[in-house]
Scaffold this motif. Sequence first.
Motif, mmCIF file in Angstrom:
data_model
loop_
_atom_site.group_PDB
_atom_site.id
_atom_site.type_symbol
_atom_site.label_atom_id
_atom_site.label_comp_id
_atom_site.label_asym_id
_atom_site.label_seq_id
_atom_site.Cartn_x
_atom_site.Cartn_y
_atom_site.Cartn_z
ATOM 1 N N LYS A 62 0.845 -1.190 0.000
ATOM 2 C CA LYS A 62 0.000 0.000 0.000
ATOM 3 C C LYS A 62 0.886 1.247 0.000
ATOM 4 O O LYS A 62 1.768 1.395 0.831
ATOM 5 N N ASN A 63 0.692 2.125 -0.990
ATOM 6 C CA ASN A 63 1.464 3.362 -1.060
ATOM 7 C C ASN A 63 0.880 4.400 -0.118
ATOM 8 O O ASN A 63 -0.297 4.378 0.207
ATOM 9 N N LYS A 64 1.723 5.353 0.271
ATOM 10 C CA LYS A 64 1.323 6.370 1.229
ATOM 11 C C LYS A 64 0.729 7.603 0.573
ATOM 12 O O LYS A 64 0.175 8.446 1.242
ATOM 13 N N GLY A 65 0.864 7.761 -0.736
ATOM 14 C CA GLY A 65 0.328 8.936 -1.417
ATOM 15 C C GLY A 65 1.292 10.103 -1.350
ATOM 16 O O GLY A 65 2.505 9.927 -1.448
ATOM 17 N N ASP A 66 0.747 11.321 -1.168
ATOM 18 C CA ASP A 66 1.570 12.526 -1.130
ATOM 19 C C ASP A 66 2.455 12.541 0.116
ATOM 20 O O ASP A 66 2.189 11.837 1.089
ATOM 21 N N VAL A 67 3.485 13.381 0.068
ATOM 22 C CA VAL A 67 4.444 13.459 1.166
ATOM 23 C C VAL A 67 4.501 14.892 1.685
ATOM 24 O O VAL A 67 4.703 15.826 0.909
ATOM 25 N N LEU A 68 4.325 15.066 2.982
ATOM 26 C CA LEU A 68 4.418 16.366 3.647
ATOM 27 C C LEU A 68 5.769 16.453 4.342
ATOM 28 O O LEU A 68 6.130 15.576 5.126
ATOM 29 N N ILE A 69 6.538 17.497 4.019
ATOM 30 C CA ILE A 69 7.890 17.658 4.560
ATOM 31 C C ILE A 69 7.990 19.006 5.267
ATOM 32 O O ILE A 69 7.500 20.013 4.769
ATOM 33 N N SER A 70 8.648 19.017 6.403
ATOM 34 C CA SER A 70 9.002 20.251 7.092
ATOM 35 C C SER A 70 10.523 20.304 7.157
ATOM 36 O O SER A 70 11.159 19.371 7.660
ATOM 37 N N CYS A 71 11.096 21.374 6.607
ATOM 38 C CA CYS A 71 12.553 21.442 6.523
ATOM 39 C C CYS A 71 13.017 22.892 6.592
ATOM 40 O O CYS A 71 12.230 23.817 6.446
ATOM 41 N N GLU A 72 14.299 23.072 6.822
ATOM 42 C CA GLU A 72 14.873 24.410 6.864
ATOM 43 C C GLU A 72 15.437 24.842 5.520
ATOM 44 O O GLU A 72 15.717 26.004 5.320
ATOM 45 N N LYS A 73 15.613 23.930 4.600
ATOM 46 C CA LYS A 73 16.213 24.220 3.293
ATOM 47 C C LYS A 73 15.165 24.101 2.184
ATOM 48 O O LYS A 73 15.379 23.456 1.165
ATOM 49 N N LEU A 74 14.059 24.762 2.361
ATOM 50 C CA LEU A 74 12.932 24.669 1.433
ATOM 51 C C LEU A 74 13.318 25.033 0.010
ATOM 52 O O LEU A 74 13.056 24.285 -0.933
ATOM 53 N N PHE A 75 13.947 26.178 -0.183
ATOM 54 C CA PHE A 75 14.281 26.634 -1.531
ATOM 55 C C PHE A 75 15.288 25.706 -2.202
ATOM 56 O O PHE A 75 15.208 25.448 -3.405
ATOM 57 N N GLU A 76 16.226 25.182 -1.439
ATOM 58 C CA GLU A 76 17.214 24.269 -1.994
ATOM 59 C C GLU A 76 16.564 22.967 -2.450
ATOM 60 O O GLU A 76 16.895 22.427 -3.511
ATOM 61 N N ILE A 77 15.619 22.453 -1.653
ATOM 62 C CA ILE A 77 14.936 21.209 -2.010
ATOM 63 C C ILE A 77 14.074 21.405 -3.256
ATOM 64 O O ILE A 77 14.100 20.594 -4.174
ATOM 65 N N ILE A 78 13.318 22.493 -3.291
ATOM 66 C CA ILE A 78 12.483 22.766 -4.465
ATOM 67 C C ILE A 78 13.354 22.915 -5.717
ATOM 68 O O ILE A 78 13.036 22.364 -6.776
ATOM 69 N N THR A 79 14.447 23.649 -5.594
ATOM 70 C CA THR A 79 15.342 23.846 -6.738
ATOM 71 C C THR A 79 15.922 22.528 -7.228
ATOM 72 O O THR A 79 15.910 22.229 -8.425
ATOM 73 N N ARG A 80 16.433 21.708 -6.309
ATOM 74 C CA ARG A 80 17.041 20.437 -6.700
ATOM 75 C C ARG A 80 15.992 19.495 -7.292
ATOM 76 O O ARG A 80 16.244 18.816 -8.294
ATOM 77 N N LEU A 81 14.791 19.442 -6.694
ATOM 78 C CA LEU A 81 13.728 18.604 -7.251
ATOM 79 C C LEU A 81 13.356 19.058 -8.660
ATOM 80 O O LEU A 81 13.177 18.244 -9.562
ATOM 81 N N HIS A 82 13.259 20.356 -8.834
ATOM 82 C CA HIS A 82 12.915 20.894 -10.149
ATOM 83 C C HIS A 82 13.986 20.533 -11.188
ATOM 84 O O HIS A 82 13.664 20.081 -12.298
ATOM 85 N N ILE A 83 15.243 20.691 -10.835
ATOM 86 C CA ILE A 83 16.346 20.378 -11.753
ATOM 87 C C ILE A 83 16.349 18.894 -12.116
ATOM 88 O O ILE A 83 16.388 18.527 -13.296
ATOM 89 N N GLU A 84 16.307 18.024 -11.126
ATOM 90 C CA GLU A 84 16.375 16.586 -11.388
ATOM 91 C C GLU A 84 15.142 16.100 -12.136
ATOM 92 O O GLU A 84 15.240 15.270 -13.039
ATOM 93 N N TYR A 85 13.965 16.614 -11.783
ATOM 94 C CA TYR A 85 12.739 16.232 -12.481
ATOM 95 C C TYR A 85 12.813 16.640 -13.952
ATOM 96 O O TYR A 85 12.477 15.868 -14.847
ATOM 97 N N THR A 86 13.263 17.876 -14.217
ATOM 98 C CA THR A 86 13.373 18.372 -15.588
ATOM 99 C C THR A 86 14.374 17.552 -16.397
ATOM 100 O O THR A 86 14.111 17.181 -17.544
ATOM 101 N N LEU A 87 15.527 17.247 -15.811
ATOM 102 C CA LEU A 87 16.531 16.443 -16.510
ATOM 103 C C LEU A 87 16.034 15.017 -16.787
ATOM 104 O O LEU A 87 16.307 14.453 -17.842
#
Length: 148
Positions: A62-87
Motif C-alpha cells: 500500500k502506497n502512502k500517497g503525497d508526502v508532507l515535509i518540514s525542513c529548513e532548506k525549502l528553496f534548496e529542495i524545491i530547486t534540486r527537485l525541479h532540476i532533477e525532475y526536468t533532466l
Amino acid sequence: MQGQKRIFVITTTSIYFLDQKSLQIREHLYLNDLRCLSCSPYLDGVIVIHTNRKQVSKTGKKNKGDVLISCEKLFEIITRLHIEYTLHTSNRIPIEILPHFTIDFADRQLDVNFQVANAPIASDSENEESTFSTEVMKNNNNITIVTQ
C-alpha cells in the motif's frame, strides 16, 4: 501531530527517505511519480510532494500517497527537485505557492491550511535568515500549520 525525522536524498531518478539511525530506506519515490510541489507563501519550511502513485503498488504494498515535509532548506529542495525532475522527464514540475491545499494520502484526503502568527513572507533576499517555528495540528480531515 508529530512527524518523523528522516534523511532526504534526491538522485537522478528517485527520492529516498532514510531512517536517521539505521539508514534503511523508509520511503522511495520515483521522479516519474511526481505530479507537483506545493508550499505556503510563508517562511514555514513546509513543502508537499504530490504524487501520481496508486493506492497499491505493483508489488502489492500500500502506497502512502503525497508526502508532507518540514525542513529548513525549502528553496534548496524545491530547486534540486525541479532540476532533477526536468533532466529526468524533460518536463517542468508545477510548483504551487498557496495558503491552503489538499494532500492525498493513501486512505484519505486532508485539507492543509496555514495560519500565521508573526511569520515573514518569503522574499527574494538571500541574506535573510529563515528562523521559524511551526506547529502542526490535525483535526479530522484538516491539518492546520501555524507559523511563528
